[in-house]
Every structure is written in structure tokens, then in C-alpha cells.
Design an enzyme around this catalytic site. Structure first.
Site, PDB file in Angstrom:
ATOM      1  N   LEU E  75      12.281  15.706   2.064  1.00  0.00           N
ATOM      2  CA  LEU E  75      13.416  16.454   2.596  1.00  0.00           C
ATOM      3  C   LEU E  75      13.805  17.651   1.738  1.00  0.00           C
ATOM      4  O   LEU E  75      14.833  18.279   1.964  1.00  0.00           O
ATOM      5  CB  LEU E  75      14.595  15.509   2.817  1.00  0.00           C
ATOM      6  CG  LEU E  75      14.233  14.314   3.729  1.00  0.00           C
ATOM      7  CD1 LEU E  75      15.414  13.374   3.860  1.00  0.00           C
ATOM      8  CD2 LEU E  75      13.741  14.750   5.086  1.00  0.00           C
ATOM      9  N   CYS E  76      12.969  17.991   0.749  1.00  0.00           N
ATOM     10  CA  CYS E  76      13.209  19.156  -0.097  1.00  0.00           C
ATOM     11  C   CYS E  76      12.916  20.448   0.664  1.00  0.00           C
ATOM     12  O   CYS E  76      11.927  20.537   1.376  1.00  0.00           O
ATOM     13  CB  CYS E  76      12.257  19.126  -1.303  1.00  0.00           C
ATOM     14  SG  CYS E  76      13.020  18.538  -2.800  1.00  0.00           S
ATOM     15  N   HIS E  77      13.763  21.447   0.467  1.00  0.00           N
ATOM     16  CA  HIS E  77      13.501  22.768   1.018  1.00  0.00           C
ATOM     17  C   HIS E  77      12.463  23.481   0.160  1.00  0.00           C
ATOM     18  O   HIS E  77      12.542  23.438  -1.063  1.00  0.00           O
ATOM     19  CB  HIS E  77      14.784  23.610   1.007  1.00  0.00           C
ATOM     20  CG  HIS E  77      15.834  23.084   1.928  1.00  0.00           C
ATOM     21  ND1 HIS E  77      16.658  22.036   1.579  1.00  0.00           N
ATOM     22  CD2 HIS E  77      16.184  23.443   3.187  1.00  0.00           C
ATOM     23  CE1 HIS E  77      17.483  21.778   2.598  1.00  0.00           C
ATOM     24  NE2 HIS E  77      17.212  22.614   3.581  1.00  0.00           N
ATOM     25  N   GLU E 114      12.714  20.127  -8.481  1.00  0.00           N
ATOM     26  CA  GLU E 114      11.572  20.827  -9.066  1.00  0.00           C
ATOM     27  C   GLU E 114      11.456  20.503 -10.555  1.00  0.00           C
ATOM     28  O   GLU E 114      10.341  20.266 -11.063  1.00  0.00           O
ATOM     29  CB  GLU E 114      11.725  22.343  -8.866  1.00  0.00           C
ATOM     30  CG  GLU E 114      11.408  22.829  -7.475  1.00  0.00           C
ATOM     31  CD  GLU E 114      12.446  22.488  -6.413  1.00  0.00           C
ATOM     32  OE1 GLU E 114      13.544  22.005  -6.774  1.00  0.00           O
ATOM     33  OE2 GLU E 114      12.173  22.681  -5.211  1.00  0.00           O
ATOM     34  N   ASP E 128      -2.661  10.081 -18.189  1.00  0.00           N
ATOM     35  CA  ASP E 128      -4.061  10.132 -17.751  1.00  0.00           C
ATOM     36  C   ASP E 128      -5.001  10.460 -18.913  1.00  0.00           C
ATOM     37  O   ASP E 128      -6.065   9.859 -19.054  1.00  0.00           O
ATOM     38  CB  ASP E 128      -4.207  11.182 -16.653  1.00  0.00           C
ATOM     39  CG  ASP E 128      -5.626  11.255 -16.122  1.00  0.00           C
ATOM     40  OD1 ASP E 128      -6.218  10.195 -15.844  1.00  0.00           O
ATOM     41  OD2 ASP E 128      -6.150  12.380 -15.970  1.00  0.00           O
TER      42      ASP E 128
END
EC number: 4.6.1.17
Lengths: 159, 159, 159, 159, 159, 159
Positions: E75-77, E114, E128
Site C-alpha cells: 500500500l506504499c505510494h 523507504e 547473506d
């Protein structure tokens, strides 16, 4: 809920375990159409003759769309496709562009979603390229035509 | 070929220059449906009641699909969407799930493609989740219902 | 290290702050070429005549490549491109396909990388489509030709 | 058009069927270079010494670029890569940075495009990081050096 | 449900309408850490000295992760980021690598997601690269530290 | 640097060669949690009852996140996942939402990174959907719980 394999016993969505399914050759054929004004279909026909190749652009978009299926459809397994072929046809009676896509892989799951997604992206691209001339076009009759491989064997629409 | 803005004078595809177009509020509403067997529609209805929420998953896929439009449709301009809303409805008479999407932005180009792409990805996801029960479902009647903003003003389907 | 804006005082890579830079119209033109055998170039020429349209496919790939620039180049800012145009030319003397791309935006940063990325993806696609006939093709002379907008003003190669 | 496998009998682009091809080990090595001013090359050399590591960033971009190949090149088959190695070298005589990439997979198709795409993304990233200092850099001599596996066997450039 | 803006009156997820919100400068700072064995932290420290630069790779991944936020979080713009800066620090007392990310934009919505996504991708990349030596590492204390811009003004953690 | 397989002899990052490793069944289970205010956890609990289904959205994001792992983590090999299952639990004592993800594949490398990435994207999505109510939430204790398959055999956390 037993019929819907994309949900577990608690009704929660999951990417279903396919690790026990053998790799077999899988083929799926899907088709759809976009209806438009006769003048718009004429523009597509002209483009085929060399200028403004609407269907050439849509074909590339459809092929790339097939490769993006697992990105778009949440519970789809990522698959290494071995073939994608896209055929467009002008249906002069129905005044429509018909898009038919064949997808093939060797793997544990079918490729219906890849074929259907390619059809949809192909038809959306046709819409995009023609919308300045005809905003009212309708995408319709998008369906699986045929499916081979896997436990369910050979399925043909209306067969 | 003058009507097709996605091609230049030589008939070559390009992403058309929109730098001279002012930013205005743009809204687009698109809709489509997927027809299925009555038993399949019953599975969707049950899912709404709490288990196996087919439409909840499809709604998320549709919203994410709207954001992927410029990736999928070759000549679409990338856009910063300011709103995406997805409504599903069960049409018991037509035995279908109806998907309606409203997209809004403030920018130089319209958002028809974003609304249509969201509808298609939403309906494809419904197909994916129900295909184990009903392979013959048909996606149909995908069309723009309404469009506001930009030079062409307010357009309403059949208006 | 003061000349390299993509690194901070400690020499660490960052996406540089452009929030204080005004939005201006930015244009960049980049070009490159792919050298091949004369017989291979003949295949491209034939394709233009209607069958096997290598350059039509590569043009779409180049346009989509421009839109993927910020995804590919780690420190590039995402940008809403307002125009991408791709021109191919056959250089019969040099026995090469030349690809020239013009990209435009209105924003705080330039679009050199978008133009160069589009050229590279376009030429890679030409390579891909012709490699069955000619594995030895060379992509070469990929460079910025011109740049407008922003603090550095109008720059022309060799100007 | 028989030589171009990416087109069918009607000259339409398709993703060619590789389902009948056996999985074999495939290796491809590609190389390219970016020419720059001597002062710019000095900046790269300094960065190696610990601050402003241009080549470290470009190496990561190249590896990620290899994984994006099927996304960028329309008719490429998606592949599960088993190795990607990127080597940079400073050519002080030619005043250039040389990028060499080796890609390996076990599959039905070769990995030339993956190796070439990685080289291009690596060199574009070098351009991006140095462009504030030297806008005139040229990417050149991008070519396949070697290819193993598959029906065509072992191919070496100029061999 | 009035507090959760990501749902409408019927409790359905949507991408909320931000078209009425003015563009303002937005800054967010997020931080997190990954705890590891002392020997593993020593490997990171050595890498900083020039060979095996774990944090250099993770920094690039974090920056690219920030750009992928709207792709990952439904739902992020989508936002055009104007700055992303990533700082790593070795916490010798807690035996951990700390990652702090600052993101800035000029737009209608904040950039918390972000900044947090960049921290997570940065720390996952550290995991990793070190997992062959230490499988038991734990990513922890990932939180927003500070936020500026928009209706909610300046927020500081614990402030 | 011998312990870190993601670097070569010169300390340069590479995607390590796995072509000699046999395909085996690989399973990884990872878990993490997000701590919040008691009132915020109550909102999640209500959502479960039918309106504002935070966890339903986050589950889809987590599954899609697993499929994006090789895109986000630079040196990860792309993998065809055969199963992804995401379980959420409310920990009323710790006042937290716990996310546990199981990923399975048949291939040459493990799926720890896919499981961990899915957990992180799932928890980030929970944060996004609740942040209007509670900006101070903390993501914590993200770790691998279990791993099967491959040379290292069966590993259990704290086992």
C-alpha cells in the site's frame, strides 16, 4: 475450502508445496479479444502494412508479460518458461483483435496463468496504443483454451 | 496514422513527449468481470466470511498491478499514483465477480492504463485462486467507465 | 575525491541529495553502434521490409530499458520520464546498426543515464536477435552526444 | 529469414521453444571497456586504494544486471544462473577500464546475453559514478570472448 | 478502524488518496542492527581494510532496496527519492553491525517505509555475506529514529 | 577471507559457482517479531475478526517478498521456490506480532535468504499498515530457526 489449494487448513493463503510433483512438459493456450470501432480496426490493419505496427509492439509486451507472471500473481510459482508464442488475428465480423498465446515449460506446475497473463498484457497494450482514437474499446472473452501435462492430463475448452 | 500518438511520422513507436502538458488531477475508473460456475461463486462467498479470502488477495494484487503498469505496457509513462481503490462485488444473476478500480494522480497524463491493468491483475488473481475448482472461467467486459482531467475533460462510458 | 559526487566525505557511496535543485527541463541524446558481418546487416535490412523486424523489437526494449535505469544503476535517482525516442539507422559503410536515443524529463537531475541505458539495451537486443547468424558482433562507440538543462547548461560532444 | 530463430515462419517474434534441448553446462565470457581522460582513470585508481570504490559498486551492479537479463531482453529465456564473476582491470595504455564477466548455468540455452548484459550494466555504472568529472567517456569493444556448451560447442573469439 | 488509514470504511485495504496533501520536504531516519559472533565481526572489520568488503556490498543493496519499497510494500505510494544515505558502524560492545539510513524526498507522503526497507535489505545482505561463517546471527532493533515534514511535523524517537 | 564464500581470492564479491552442487530438497524456517503498543495490537486482533485485515495483507507481501529475494540481495542465486508458507501469531505477553515463514525448493543452494526476506517484508508491511496509530514499533529477533538439505545437513537454532 478443500477445493481451493491456495489456502491451507486455516483458510490462510500460501504458495502451495509442489516439491513432490514430478517435472513434466506443460502446455497452455489462452485467448482473448478486444472489440473496437471499425475505424479503429482499420488503423490496426494499416499498421500491419508497415507503419505504426500496433500488433508488433503488443506481441513483445505479451511475451514479456508471460515472464512477469509470478511477480504479478501473488501465489504463482516462478517458472523457467521454455516457449512463448503470441498470435494476433483481426476478426472483421466481430470487429475485434484476437490474441492467442501458447506457453510451454517443463516443470512441476502448469502454465495457464502465464498464458492468460500474456493475453491480458498483449490486449492492454493494444488498448494503450489505440486509445487516442477509441476510448470505448472492451477486452473480453479471455479464457483458457487448452492445457496439457500434469495430473489433470489434456483439457480442451468445451471438450 | 495521425490519430495514433504512440507512433511518430515514420510510424515508429515512441514514448510521446508530455513535457509541455500541465500537471492536472486525473481520475480513471475501469471495470471488468470474471464469469464462473455457481459452485465456484459460492466458494468466493464463503471466503468472504473469513476463511480463504480470495478477494482480499486479489485486491492486493490489483493495487500492486496498478503500480507496475509502466513496466508492463511499453509506451506508458511512469507515474506517481496518488490513490488506488479496488472494489469487488458478487453478481449473483450473471454468476460473476465484478472488479472496479479507481486510480488518481496529479500529472501530465491520464491513468486509464493503470486502472485497466489493476482490473486485469485483480481478475487474473481471482482466476488463479479458483482454477483448481473451475478451469473454464472467463474474464470479460473489461473497459474504461470514466475518465477525468486533462485536455479531453470528463468522459463517461455511454454518456 | 571531491569531484565524485556519488561518494561522501568518507568515500562511501550514497544517492546524492538533489532536493535543493530546481526542476528544469532536461534532455539527453546518446548513441552507440553494433558492428556485424555484411550478411547479417542484410538480414536486418530485409526485416525492415516486413518480416522479422529486428529493429522494431529492439526499439521497444530500448524504451523499456530507459524506464528501468534507476533499477539497474545503483546510485541513479528514480525519474518520471516525459519522452523517450529511439532511432535506428543502418550504416552500410561501417557495416553497423546505429542506435540513437533522446530522453526528456522535467526534474532535478539529468537523464544521461536513461539515454545511455536505452542505447545499451537496444543494442543488446539487436545482438540477441542476430546472434544465431553472427556471434562475433561488437557493440561500440556508446557515448553521450548532447545534454541540456541543469546547472551545466548545454553540452555538445566535441563542441 | 531461416537464420533468425527469434522469428517464426511468418516473421513474427517469439520466444523460441527450447523444451527439446537437453540441460548442459553453459559458460559465456564477455568483455567491454570504457575510455576516459587520464585524470578520470586516476580517480578510479585512487578509489581502489580505499575511498570512493567505483569498481566495487560497478561489480555489484554488473552481477545484479546479469540476473535481470530476461527482464530487459524481450526474447531471452529466464535462467537460473549458477555463477557470475566480474573482473575489472585498468588499461593504462588505452586509458580505459576493462570489464570482463563470466557467467555459468546448467540449462537448455546459452548465457551470452547474461554475460553481455552484465558487462554493459557494469560499464554504465562506471560512467554514472565518474560522469561529474568526465562527460565524454565512451563505452566500446563490448563483445563475446568465449562460449561453451550446447550444440555449437566451444567457440573462442578469433579462434 | 478509524485509526488505520490503509483501510476504507468497509475495512478493505486501499492505497489512500494523497492528492490533496501538499508537497513538502520529508526526511526519515531508521536504524537496525545485526548481532553476530565476535569472530564474525572480526571478518567484517578485516573486510573494511580492503578485502572482502561486506559493508560496501550491503550499502549498495540498501540504497537499491530503498528504491524498491513501493514494489515490496503493497500500500506504499511510489515516490521519487531525492537522497538515500547509508551508514554502517561496528558496535564492539554489543558485537553487532549497526545500519542507519536517511532518506529524503519532496512529496505528499513520508519516507519512513523507504528508510526502514533500506535498513532491512542492508542487514539481510550482511547476513547473506556472512552466513557461511555464522548462521545464528540475529537482526534486531529495527526502528524509526526520526521523521520530519508533513502534517505530523518533527518526530524523534523517545523525544 | 577463506570463510566468506561470497568473495574470491582477491577479496572481490562474486556470485559463487554452484554448478557442481547437486539438486537436493532444501527447507528453511525463519522468524521475527514486531513489538507495538497494546492498543495497536488490539487493532490487529480486531482486523482478524473481519475488517481491516492487516495480517492478510502482510502475508501476501511476505510471499511476494520471498520471490524477490535474488533481486534484492546482490549475491543470491535466483531460485524456483516450490513452497512458501507464512504464519502470523499474536504474542499477548510480549505485545508483538510474530511472523514465521517456511520456504522450500529443490536446488543447489539453500533458501535461508528467501525465508528471512519474506519475514522482513511481512513485518515491514505490518509496520506500514499500523504506523498511523503507532510510529514507535520495533522489528526485532529476526533469525533463522531451522535449515534442512545440502552439505550442512539439518541445523536447528540452539540445537
Amino acid at each position: 475450502m478443500s477445493e481451493l489449494t491456495h489456502f491451507d487448513d486455516q483458510g490462510q493463503a500460501h504458495m502451495v508445496d509442489v516439491s513432490a510433483k514430478p517435472d513434466t512438459v506443460r502446455v497452455a493456450v489462452a485467448q482473448g479479444r478486444i472489440r473496437m470501432l471499425a475505424d479503429t480496426l482499420a488503423l490496426v490493419r494499416e499498421g500491419r502494412a508497415g507503419k505504426g505496427d500496433v500488433l508488433g509492439v503488443a506481441r513483445i509486451a505479451a511475451i514479456q508479460g508471460a515472464k512477469r507472471t509470478a511477480d504479478l500473481i501473488p501465489l504463482c510459482h516462478p517458472l523457467a518458461l521454455s516457449k512463448v508464442a503470441v498470435a494476433f488475428e483481426l476478426d472483421e465480423v466481430d470487429v475485434a483483435v484476437v490474441c492467442r498465446v501458447t506457453v510451454q515449460t517443463t516443470g512441476p506446475t502448469g502454465v495457464e496463468m502465464e498464458a492468460l497473463t500474456a493475453v491480458q498484457v498483449g490486449l492492454l497494450t493494444v488498448y494503450d496504443m489505440l486509445k487516442a482514437a477509441d476510448r470505448g474499446m472492451v477486452i473480453t472473452d479471455v479464457a483458457l483454451l487448452e492445457k496439457q501435462g500434469g495430473r489433470s492430463g489434456h483439457w480442451v475448452r468445451g471438450g
